[in-house]
Design an enzyme around this catalytic site. Structure first.
Site, mmCIF file in Angstrom:
data_model
loop_
_atom_site.group_PDB
_atom_site.id
_atom_site.type_symbol
_atom_site.label_atom_id
_atom_site.label_comp_id
_atom_site.label_asym_id
_atom_site.label_seq_id
_atom_site.Cartn_x
_atom_site.Cartn_y
_atom_site.Cartn_z
ATOM 1 N N ASN A 91 -6.658 -13.822 5.601
ATOM 2 C CA ASN A 91 -7.277 -13.123 4.476
ATOM 3 C C ASN A 91 -8.641 -13.724 4.190
ATOM 4 O OD1 ASN A 91 -6.866 -11.162 2.188
ATOM 5 N ND2 ASN A 91 -7.363 -12.983 1.002
ATOM 6 N N HIS A 118 5.968 -0.237 -2.685
ATOM 7 C CA HIS A 118 5.571 0.485 -3.898
ATOM 8 C C HIS A 118 5.659 1.991 -3.750
ATOM 9 C CE1 HIS A 118 3.059 -3.223 -5.336
ATOM 10 N NE2 HIS A 118 4.355 -3.405 -5.406
ATOM 11 N N ASN A 169 0.839 -1.202 0.000
ATOM 12 C CA ASN A 169 0.000 0.000 0.000
ATOM 13 C C ASN A 169 0.872 1.249 0.000
ATOM 14 O OD1 ASN A 169 -2.225 -1.682 0.150
ATOM 15 N ND2 ASN A 169 -2.344 -1.567 2.384
ATOM 16 N N SER A 225 -4.119 -9.753 2.273
ATOM 17 C CA SER A 225 -3.665 -9.629 0.882
ATOM 18 C C SER A 225 -3.986 -10.908 0.130
ATOM 19 C CB SER A 225 -2.157 -9.376 0.819
ATOM 20 O OG SER A 225 -1.714 -9.397 -0.526
ATOM 21 N N CYS A 250 15.327 20.571 -13.484
ATOM 22 C CA CYS A 250 15.832 20.200 -14.809
ATOM 23 C C CYS A 250 14.767 20.229 -15.906
ATOM 24 C CB CYS A 250 16.466 18.815 -14.753
ATOM 25 S SG CYS A 250 15.255 17.462 -14.641
ATOM 26 N N GLY A 303 -11.018 -15.206 1.720
ATOM 27 C CA GLY A 303 -10.978 -15.778 0.377
ATOM 28 C C GLY A 303 -9.612 -16.312 -0.009
ATOM 29 N N CYS A 341 9.705 19.373 -13.535
ATOM 30 C CA CYS A 341 10.726 19.497 -12.497
ATOM 31 C C CYS A 341 11.305 20.910 -12.456
ATOM 32 C CB CYS A 341 11.844 18.493 -12.745
ATOM 33 S SG CYS A 341 13.222 18.618 -11.583
#
Length: 212
Positions: free
Chosen positions: A199, A71, A54, A174, A136, A201, A133
């Site tokens: 979890n 992530h 997450n 998860s 740059c 399922g 940015c």
């Protein structure tokens, strides 16, 4: 996908307009009992570290300290060219200055519906101005791993290190559909480290679980 984001200026304009309206909804979200339970388990010395797919920072908000954000997080923006990072809050102030009255106009058209990923539903984004940015002129992107991108090697290595040093691996909430999380279950099982899955399922790792 990363290809959509990088290949189309119109896509980025639409993305930033919708995200500008919705990101504070994610910023205002608070942890639930599951996040708090894991933080309590860490404080009690039961949990040694946490790997999350997450990007909402809710584990950190709940008090977990040893967190690998596999992530990335929504709260930071990165330049794809020079690597400059800035906070999402700072970018929001810049976008607000570039688009005075945009939020108010969107709210007047029947309110703003926001998806869980902070994507707000807004019809017309053609006039929205977004930033490149400031250092740059490169492309700014949320510091989040998109579909088509890889988890940075140093982040993956940190996560593997947590698993290597654990007595057990707990999967909490998860389905393990995405390989970037599922690989740690495979890694633990290959090392003979027991895997417990909590979890609702089916999950992709059920056949590797010691306890489900």
């Amino acid at each position: 996908t990363i290809r959509q984001f990088t290949s189309s200026r119109a896509f980025r304009q639409r993305y930033w307009a919708r995200n500008h309206l919705g990101w504070r909804n994610m910023d205002d979200t608070v942890p639930n009992a599951g996040h708090r339970a894991l933080a309590h388990m860490e404080a009690a010395g039961v949990v040694s570290g946490l790997i999350t797919q997450n990007v909402d920072l809710l584990h950190t908000k709940a008090g977990s300290r040893q967190v690998v954000n596999l992530h990335g997080t929504y709260a930071q923006v990165v330049c794809l060219n020079c690597g400059l990072t800035m906070s999402r809050e700072a970018l929001a102030d810049e976008l607000e200055a570039l688009n005075p009255g945009f939020t108010e106009r969107a709210e007047q058209v029947g309110g703003i519906a926001v998806a869980p990923d902070a994507d707000a539903v807004v019809a017309d984004t053609s006039d929205f101005q977004y930033l490149d940015c400031p250092r740059c002129g490169g492309m700014l992107k949320p510091d989040i791993v998109y579909f088509g991108e890889n988890v940075p090697k140093e982040v993956a290595a940190q996560a593997y290190s947590l698993v290597d040093g654990a007595q057990a691996l707990l999967v909490a909430g998860s389905s393990l559909t995405v390989f970037s999380g599922y690989r740690f279950v495979r890694h633990a099982a290959a090392l003979g480290i027991p895997v417990a899955i909590v979890n609702r399922g089916h999950t992709r790792g059920d056949d590797l679980a010691t306890v489900k």
